[in-house]
Motif scaffolding. Structure first.
Motif, PDB file in Angstrom:
ATOM      1  N   GLU A  23       0.832  -1.208   0.000  1.00  0.00           N
ATOM      2  CA  GLU A  23       0.000   0.000   0.000  1.00  0.00           C
ATOM      3  C   GLU A  23       0.867   1.257   0.000  1.00  0.00           C
ATOM      4  O   GLU A  23       0.350   2.373   0.049  1.00  0.00           O
ATOM      5  N   SER A  24       2.180   1.094  -0.074  1.00  0.00           N
ATOM      6  CA  SER A  24       3.094   2.228  -0.076  1.00  0.00           C
ATOM      7  C   SER A  24       2.903   3.081  -1.325  1.00  0.00           C
ATOM      8  O   SER A  24       2.602   2.574  -2.412  1.00  0.00           O
ATOM      9  N   THR A  25       3.113   4.369  -1.166  1.00  0.00           N
ATOM     10  CA  THR A  25       3.010   5.294  -2.297  1.00  0.00           C
ATOM     11  C   THR A  25       4.381   5.621  -2.903  1.00  0.00           C
ATOM     12  O   THR A  25       4.486   6.500  -3.759  1.00  0.00           O
TER      13      THR A  25
END
Length: 250
Positions: A67-69
């Protein structure tokens, strides 16, 4: 949620294999720790396959969901600053949600390297099996041809294999000699536990004159591990490449 595929190389000398184990240092364990440091996420990566303790990789592949950007093009640099020096991320790219590094793989190429020099090369010894006595490479090459195609490779896998069947396809296989250094390249749709190392150990018997090339066909058809030669040492083996039929998305 994004699915990211990563190409990684590593010197397997100091690892208890790629896959996480209850004990010992593993490549997967180190990568997952680096991801945790980077994003705070506890992630289990999916490798394209296992490599045994002491086996190296130039082109191992894995994927993971995050879910990291963090931009995809930044992952390699970001992970490399958090990984030990014997692991290097080569590239990272986005893949479709259904992509699975192991199940989606179409071709894998391994290389096994032998050093025929009188003395081992101190700088290359951890990547080559030293065999100071002569080998008949032409006979080994002839023996290798019997393994090309779709076969049941029961004779060339560990008795501890847990796979439901041992049918695999080898697309290409050859020996390439560069002075005292001899490389065996094998490309297939998948490989069983210890398969390349058992093939190499058996072909060494051919090269030493203990077997004739046609014995490889007999061993293959016998479907019995006891017919084949020893399992070659792990440090001469390297996973070179894993191929997929996908479009990189990032």
């Amino acid at each position: 949620m994004r699915n990211i595929c990563v190409k990684v190389s590593y010197d397997g000398s100091g690892f208890n294999g790629f896959q996480s184990q209850p004990y010992g240092r593993t490549v997967q364990g180190e990568i997952e720790k680096a991801i945790k440091k980077l994003t705070g996420e506890t992630i289990i990566i999916i490798g394209s396959g296992r490599t045994d303790a002491g086996v190296h990789a130039q082109g191992q592949m894995f994927n993971f969901y995050t879910e990291s950007t963090i931009p995809t093009q930044r992952w390699a640099i970001a992970l490399n600053t958090r990984l030990p020096k014997d692991i290097v991320i080569i590239e990272a790219f986005d893949v479709p949600e259904h992509f699975h590094a192991r199940r989606s793989a179409k071709r894998k190429t391994y290389r096994y390297t032998i050093d025929l020099g009188k003395f081992p090369d101190v700088f290359g010894r951890q990547f080559r099996f030293h065999h100071p006595t002569p080998l008949d490479i032409d006979a080994m090459r002839e023996g290798l041809t019997y393994l090309v195609g779709e076969h049941d490779f029961t004779s060339f896998t560990s008795i501890h294999s847990t796979k439901p069947h041992h049918i695999r396809t080898i697309y290409e296989a050859d020996f390439i000699q560069e002075g005292p250094i001899v490389h065996m390249y094998v490309t297939g749709n998948g490989f069983l536990y210890n398969m390349v190392r058992v093939i190499m150990g058996t072909l060494l018997w051919v090269g030493e004159g203990k077997l004739v090339p046609s014995d490889i066909k007999r061993i293959l058809e016998g479907r019995n591990r006891s017919l084949a030669g020893p399992t070659a040492m792990p440090h001469g083996l390297m996973l070179m490449d894993v191929e997929y039929f996908i479009e990189k998305q990032g």
